[in-house]
Write an enzyme that holds these catalytic residues in place. Structure first.
Site, PDB file in Angstrom:
ATOM      1  N   LYS A 145      38.933  39.404  44.766  1.00 20.92           N
ATOM      2  CA  LYS A 145      39.473  39.203  46.111  1.00 20.92           C
ATOM      3  C   LYS A 145      39.834  40.547  46.714  1.00 20.92           C
ATOM      4  O   LYS A 145      40.238  41.466  46.011  1.00 20.92           O
ATOM      5  CB  LYS A 145      40.693  38.283  46.075  1.00 20.92           C
ATOM      6  N   HIS A 195      37.656  47.039  32.014  1.00 19.85           N
ATOM      7  CA  HIS A 195      36.688  47.924  32.665  1.00 19.85           C
ATOM      8  C   HIS A 195      36.793  49.346  32.109  1.00 19.85           C
ATOM      9  O   HIS A 195      35.793  50.022  31.901  1.00 19.85           O
ATOM     10  CB  HIS A 195      36.912  47.935  34.177  1.00 19.85           C
TER      11      HIS A 195
END
Lengths: 188, 279
Positions: free
Chosen positions: A102, A37
């Site tokens: 998650k 990222h």
């Protein structure tokens, strides 16, 4: 509700999903964690081309274990999504449609989800062996030097997921515990 | 005097790495199975059943239970009568290198915390060494995932904060962790010592099987009380709501300074792994 979802998912289909719904996801998705990222955003800063198209993309926050000979992928459960919170709003504003990971997200990410009609899906944390079994093929896209954090393109089939934050911003990490605690106080 | 070679140590550590990542300890597996049956909230019970299926699938297919095969935390209890032939630390790291390579485990270690280049073989191990009487070497491996490690916290409380302050800090830590550490969690709590000792105690507490209470009845009762309070928070498996937020909580303590009350909470996930061997 349980839905089958094909990638790339249509905006209309994503709008139907509600926090708590179950989804079986199939099609092409990309893997990226913290380091990837960071590099994606550095490319955007430089105005350079990205290694995969962000438009309508599905990104899975995962760093799989290495595959044994003859295996497509090893264990491949989700990593904690909040580490991507610093990057996600920018990617969502540029067309990313679905995040898979998650754990809860920041208010900034929830805002970007609602603004863009995106969805955050939760995979079962710690269920690496089961999640890996849904992957039909895996191909390295870039940044092999990142090892388990390299970007991969996966073809998945019926990957079992739960809608964690829907396009209206409804959040199972808030509504789920609240519903359980309410049930203890004589609800249901 | 007993001689143990570096090669024996490397072989033992390599085998522990593979075993620990594929098979959960019996106390954790049993606690998960019991929780899946006992969980009163149906969606939470479903989640727990899926996690139990994952454990069985991993064992059946010789796969890691979780893809985060962790930082290799090695606890060595070295008998004073043992003579190590070779470099002990290098032998442990060689074991981790072999285990993570041969076992197709994930390499999750960066050489420097800020420059972040992957070491490529999951070394170095986080080694804790304790000298003990006798002529045996006991090696325990805890592959520690960082989803839960990241949610761990330490506080230097005041003596006036007392028992109530310790309880409050443990509960606040679990609430702040929420869905992130892959609940149901296991907690290691270190109370006392110094800043670093409290942290070491909390990690060491994760070595104790969760069905074994603290031998001191005072702390055994506190473990039970905290576990009940955590399981009243409603976070539930994966943070989706439910009773089963934690499966176990172990406390370890040490004498401390008149002016202090250090408390460390080391959080571990439902894939709490450990394996031991005695050479």
């Amino acid at each position: 509700m349980e839905y089958k979802l094909e990638c790339p998912p249509s905006r209309e289909k994503l709008k139907m999903l509600r926090a708590g719904d179950r989804v079986l996801l199939s099609g092409r998705i990309y893997t990226a964690r913290d380091a990837a990222h960071k590099r994606l955003c550095a490319l955007l800063d430089d105005g350079a081309a990205l290694p995969f198209p962000l438009e309508d993309s599905v990104i899975y926050y995962v760093g799989p274990t290495p595959e044994k000979p003859g295996q497509v992928i090893g264990s491949a459960g989700p990593t904690t999504s909040c580490r991507m919170d610093a990057y996600s709003p920018r990617l969502l504003d540029l067309g990313q449609r679905v995040m898979i990971g998650k754990g809860n997200r920041s208010p900034d990410v929830v805002g970007a989800i609602v603004r863009n009609g995106a969805v955050y899906l939760a995979a079962m944390g710690g269920a690496g062996a089961l999640m890996g079994a849904c992957v039909r093929s895996a191909r390295l896209v870039c940044w092999e030097d990142l090892g388990c954090e390299a970007v991969r393109e996966l073809e998945v089939e019926d990957m079992p997921l739960i809608v964690a934050i829907d396009s209206l911003g409804k959040n199972i990490y808030e509504s789920g515990p609240a519903a359980y605690l309410e049930s203890l106080n004589g609800g249901i | 005097m007993k001689n143990i070679s570096a090669e024996e140590i490397s072989r033992a550590v390599a085998a522990l790495c593979v075993r620990a990542n594929r098979e959960l300890p019996p106390d954790i597996a049993q606690a998960m199975d019991r929780a899946a049956v006992g969980e009163p909230w149906p969606p939470a019970s479903d989640t727990l059943r899926i996690l139990c299926c994952n454990r069985q699938a991993a064992e059946r297919n010789c796969l890691p239970v979780c893809q985060d095969t962790g930082l290799a935390c090695v606890f060595a209890e070295l008998g004073q009568e043992v003579h190590i032939e070779g470099d002990f630390r290098a032998a442990v790291d060689e074991g981790v290198r072999r285990g993570y390579g041969e076992g197709f485990l994930r390499k999750s270690v960066v050489a420097d915390p800020l420059r972040r280049e992957n070491t490529g073989d999951n070394t170095p191990a986080m080694l804790s060494l304790e000298l003990v009487p006798g002529d045996a070497l006991r090696l325990s491996l805890v592959p520690k995932g960082f989803g839960s490690e990241n949610m761990s916290r330490l506080a230097m409380l005041k003596p006036s904060d007392g028992l109530a302050g310790v309880k409050r800090f443990v509960l606040e830590t679990v609430k702040a962790a929420g869905s992130n550490p892959c609940p149901p969690i296991i907690l290691g709590v270190g109370i006392g010592g110094s800043f670093d000792k409290a942290a070491a105690l909390s990690k060491h507490a994760l070595l104790r099987p969760i069905d074994q209470p603290n031998p001191d009845p005072f702390y055994a009762a506190l473990e039970k009380e905290l576990l009940n309070e955590i399981n009243s928070l409603g976070i539930g498996p994966q943070g989706f709501g439910g009773r089963t937020t934690a499966l176990g909580l172990s406390i370890e303590t040490a004498p401390t300074h008149v002016a202090g009350l250090p408390v460390a909470v080391n959080i571990s996930c439902h894939v709490t792994r450990r394996a031991s061997v005695t050479l």
